[in-house]
Design a protein around this motif. Structure first.
Motif, short mmCIF file in Angstrom:
data_model
loop_
_atom_site.label_atom_id
_atom_site.label_comp_id
_atom_site.label_asym_id
_atom_site.label_seq_id
_atom_site.Cartn_x
_atom_site.Cartn_y
_atom_site.Cartn_z
N LYS A 137 15.24 25.36 -11.89
CA LYS A 137 15.36 25.14 -10.46
C LYS A 137 15.24 23.65 -10.12
CE LYS A 137 13.44 29.63 -9.07
NZ LYS A 137 12.28 30.28 -8.39
N ALA A 140 18.28 21.81 -11.30
CA ALA A 140 19.42 22.10 -10.42
C ALA A 140 19.36 21.26 -9.15
CB ALA A 140 19.44 23.58 -10.06
N ASP A 144 22.12 18.53 -8.07
CA ASP A 144 22.76 18.58 -6.76
C ASP A 144 22.76 17.19 -6.12
OD1 ASP A 144 23.44 21.24 -6.72
OD2 ASP A 144 21.66 21.89 -5.61
N ARG A 158 23.06 25.21 -12.49
CA ARG A 158 23.33 26.38 -11.64
C ARG A 158 24.31 27.35 -12.31
NH1 ARG A 158 20.68 25.98 -7.19
NH2 ARG A 158 20.23 23.95 -6.20
#
Length: 372
Positions: A137, A140, A144, A158
């Motif tokens: 997480k 990711a 991003d 992801r």
């Protein structure tokens, strides 16, 4: 357990005469708890070490950070609106895995990070799937940000499925465990007050330590969740349960309900450490403060509360979050309730196995003859 494995773990004696451990290195300090060498001790030590290394690296100067590297990305992420919009308690949680990743791979270029590299990084934590998923997480989120900076075009973190978990996260206290805790920690103790407050409000640790007389609005408790404080905080307003009202009666009006012995606000980590000690004393090794939040949601579900009603108490924003918290609701009781509705419904004799005559083949044939 050899001390050499934890060279910066220093022991001290607290005001209750109990031996505790603290990570101390070059002015940096973090609490490690009382159980030297335990899994919880190791987790805290690793987190403290990663945070120390991350801070040292961050303070080394921008001229030593390789442009386009993971370390460069982390530094940029820490300045982003996304990071600034996260609550302080959540930032502390996120920094642990981020800084560990930065310490190990900080000099590597983000542009060269492929799917196989992400899989390899996560595979290192395959023995602890929950930690691997947590790292996924955080990675990711970083990637991003890298896409927003136009460093990369694909977020491989992801595209990778999370590891399957055997359990359901933090253990939700059952009624037997709650009764056992209150048996060991009777009314009048801080331990009893803390569990009662969290059990009847569903408050997270970071919120529970801040709740005080100023949150009482008539016969209700109102507070805004710290986790969402950057967006003005999710407002939680709930009636005060009689059991909670009894526990909170006659407490000082100038300090939080869970204040320290000196009347100062207690830190969320301090409450977590105290809860660990209280649970251990009661023989509840798998129980924790976070499990009380889940127990509150479970109780509400078993009492027939809807998902939206539970959300109003716990302050969750999505139904998916509530569903995770109520998975431990007693299925037998819910099944009895569901079947009870079926049994008591009007015309219950009209079941699939006892159809009215008008639906039978013989009745249909007779009706067709009359029509001729």
């Amino acid at each position: 357990m050899k001390r050499s494995r934890f060279p910066y773990a220093k022991s001290y004696t607290d005001r209750h005469g109990r031996k505790r451990w603290r990570y101390r290195h070059k002015g940096f300090s973090r609490e490690l708890g009382t159980d030297f060498g335990s899994d919880e001790f190791k987790r805290r030590y690793a987190g403290a070490e990663a945070e120390f290394l991350g801070r040292r690296k961050a303070g080394a100067g921008a001229d030593r950070t390789i442009p386009g590297s993971l370390s460069d990305l982390v530094a940029s992420y820490y300045k982003s609106p996304e990071w600034r919009g996260i609550g302080e308690s959540t930032k502390r949680t996120y920094r642990g895995p981020i800084e560990k990743l930065r310490a190990k791979h900080g000099d590597k270029p983000i542009s060269g990070l492929g799917r196989k590299h992400v899989m390899a990084i996560l595979a290192e934590k395959a023995d602890t799937p929950a930690a691997a998923n947590n790292l996924r997480k955080r990675l990711a989120q970083l990637l991003d940000h890298a896409i927003a900076l136009e460093w990369i075009t694909v977020n491989h973190a992801r595209q990778i499925k999370p590891y399957r978990l055997d359990g359901s996260g933090f253990h939700a206290w059952d009624e037997g465990e709650i009764a056992r805790f209150f048996e060991v920690h009777p009314q009048g103790t801080l331990a009893h007050r803390a569990v009662t407050l969290m059990l009847y409000t569903g408050a997270a640790r970071v919120d529970a330590v801040a709740i005080g007389p100023w949150n009482m609005k008539g016969d209700r408790i109102e507070y805004r969740r710290q986790k969402t404080i950057r967006s003005n905080g999710q407002l939680v307003s709930i009636p005060v349960h009689p059991d909670l009202a009894e526990v909170l009666a006659d407490l000082p009006s100038d300090r939080p309900y869970l204040a320290t012995a000196y009347g100062k606000p207690r830190s969320p980590d301090g409450l977590g450490n105290a809860m660990r000690d209280w649970c251990d004393k009661a023989g509840l090794s798998i129980c924790s403060s976070h499990g009380l939040r889940k127990a509150c949601a479970r109780r509400l579900a078993e009492a027939g509360a809807s998902a939206h009603e539970i959300m109003a108490v716990t302050g969750h924003k999505t139904l998916a979050e509530v569903q995770r918290y109520t998975e431990t609701a007693t299925r037998e009781g819910l099944a009895d309730s569901a079947m009870g509705r079926l049994i008591t419904r009007p015309n219950r004799e009209q079941t699939v196995v006892n159809l009215p005559d008008r639906f039978t083949t013989k009745s249909r044939q007779a009706t067709e003859k009359k029509g001729k």
